[in-house]
Design a protein around this motif. Structure first.
Motif, PDB file in Angstrom:
ATOM      1  N   SER A   3       5.278  -0.330  13.937  1.00 53.68           N
ATOM      2  CA  SER A   3       5.507   0.263  12.625  1.00 53.68           C
ATOM      3  C   SER A   3       6.060  -0.783  11.677  1.00 53.68           C
ATOM      4  O   SER A   3       7.243  -1.052  11.676  1.00 53.68           O
ATOM      5  N   LEU A   4       5.185  -1.390  10.902  1.00 49.74           N
ATOM      6  CA  LEU A   4       5.617  -2.365   9.909  1.00 49.74           C
ATOM      7  C   LEU A   4       5.739  -1.649   8.568  1.00 49.74           C
ATOM      8  O   LEU A   4       5.044  -1.946   7.618  1.00 49.74           O
ATOM      9  N   ALA A  10       8.924  -3.539  -1.704  1.00 45.99           N
ATOM     10  CA  ALA A  10       7.957  -4.118  -0.781  1.00 45.99           C
ATOM     11  C   ALA A  10       8.569  -5.345  -0.107  1.00 45.99           C
ATOM     12  O   ALA A  10       9.319  -6.093  -0.717  1.00 45.99           O
ATOM     13  N   THR A  11       8.232  -5.513   1.139  1.00 45.87           N
ATOM     14  CA  THR A  11       8.733  -6.621   1.929  1.00 45.87           C
ATOM     15  C   THR A  11       7.644  -7.670   2.067  1.00 45.87           C
ATOM     16  O   THR A  11       6.507  -7.340   2.398  1.00 45.87           O
ATOM     17  N   ALA A  68      -2.658  -8.061  12.727  1.00 41.37           N
ATOM     18  CA  ALA A  68      -2.857  -8.727  11.440  1.00 41.37           C
ATOM     19  C   ALA A  68      -2.949  -7.744  10.272  1.00 41.37           C
ATOM     20  O   ALA A  68      -2.455  -8.026   9.179  1.00 41.37           O
ATOM     21  N   GLU A  69      -3.579  -6.593  10.495  1.00 36.48           N
ATOM     22  CA  GLU A  69      -3.806  -5.654   9.391  1.00 36.48           C
ATOM     23  C   GLU A  69      -2.508  -5.164   8.749  1.00 36.48           C
ATOM     24  O   GLU A  69      -2.390  -5.198   7.513  1.00 36.48           O
ATOM     25  N   PRO A  70      -1.508  -4.712   9.524  1.00 33.81           N
ATOM     26  CA  PRO A  70      -0.260  -4.293   8.871  1.00 33.81           C
ATOM     27  C   PRO A  70       0.440  -5.433   8.132  1.00 33.81           C
ATOM     28  O   PRO A  70       1.065  -5.205   7.094  1.00 33.81           O
ATOM     29  N   LEU A  71       0.314  -6.643   8.650  1.00 30.03           N
ATOM     30  CA  LEU A  71       0.898  -7.788   7.939  1.00 30.03           C
ATOM     31  C   LEU A  71       0.208  -7.990   6.599  1.00 30.03           C
ATOM     32  O   LEU A  71       0.860  -8.233   5.581  1.00 30.03           O
ATOM     33  N   MET A  72      -1.115  -7.851   6.591  1.00 29.65           N
ATOM     34  CA  MET A  72      -1.862  -8.002   5.343  1.00 29.65           C
ATOM     35  C   MET A  72      -1.554  -6.857   4.378  1.00 29.65           C
ATOM     36  O   MET A  72      -1.515  -7.059   3.167  1.00 29.65           O
ATOM     37  N   LYS A  77       0.996  -4.962  -0.655  1.00 31.21           N
ATOM     38  CA  LYS A  77       2.016  -4.160  -1.335  1.00 31.21           C
ATOM     39  C   LYS A  77       3.021  -5.056  -2.063  1.00 31.21           C
ATOM     40  O   LYS A  77       3.446  -4.743  -3.174  1.00 31.21           O
ATOM     41  N   TYR A  78       3.358  -6.168  -1.447  1.00 29.29           N
ATOM     42  CA  TYR A  78       4.257  -7.134  -2.091  1.00 29.29           C
ATOM     43  C   TYR A  78       3.599  -7.690  -3.360  1.00 29.29           C
ATOM     44  O   TYR A  78       4.225  -7.761  -4.418  1.00 29.29           O
ATOM     45  N   ASN A  79       2.321  -8.065  -3.258  1.00 28.84           N
ATOM     46  CA  ASN A  79       1.589  -8.589  -4.423  1.00 28.84           C
ATOM     47  C   ASN A  79       1.552  -7.565  -5.553  1.00 28.84           C
ATOM     48  O   ASN A  79       1.725  -7.912  -6.729  1.00 28.84           O
TER      49      ASN A  79
END
Length: 103
Positions: A3-4, A10-11, A68-72, A77-79
Motif C-alpha cells: 500500500s503506497l 502528495a509524496t 513499479a506502478e504504484p511508484l509511478m 500525483k506529486y507532479n
C-alpha cells in the motif's frame, strides 16, 4: 509495501524509496552501484530533486521487489500537485477556461 498510499500532500516516490533503503540498511552508494545508476542521480531522486522515470521505477522493482506502478502513481500525483501550485500555470488555465466559455 503493498500500500503506497498518499495523504493530503502528495509524496515524492523518492521519499518512499529512501525510507526503504534505510530500513533495509542499504547505503545509497552501494545501491546505486548495484543497479548501474550514478550515485548523484540516485541521491537527487531520493531527495525529491529528480522525477522517477519508468526505467528507474522498473530498476527499483527488480532490486527491491517494490511494484513499479504504484511508484509511478506517486510520481504522477506529486507532479499534479506541483503543477496545481504553479501560479503561472493557474493564470494560463483561467484564461483558457474563459476563452472556451465564450465559444
Amino acid at each position: 509495501m503493498s500500500s503506497l498510499g498518499y495523504g493530503f500532500y502528495a509524496t515524492h516516490p523518492g521519499e518512499v524509496l529512501k525510507d526503504e533503503l534505510e530500513a533495509r540498511g542499504i547505503s545509497q552508494r552501494k545501491f546505486a552501484e548495484s543497479i548501474g545508476m550514478a550515485y548523484s542521480v540516485l541521491n537527487e531522486l531520493l531527495n525529491g530533486r529528480r522525477p522517477l522515470s519508468t526505467t528507474s521505477a522498473l530498476m527499483f522493482e527488480a532490486a527491491l521487489d517494490i511494484p513499479a506502478e504504484p511508484l509511478m502513481e506517486l510520481q504522477m500525483k506529486y507532479n499534479m500537485q506541483v503543477a496545481r501550485k504553479d501560479t503561472t500555470l493557474a493564470t494560463r488555465l483561467k484564461k483558457i477556461t474563459k476563452a472556451v466559455a465564450r465559444s
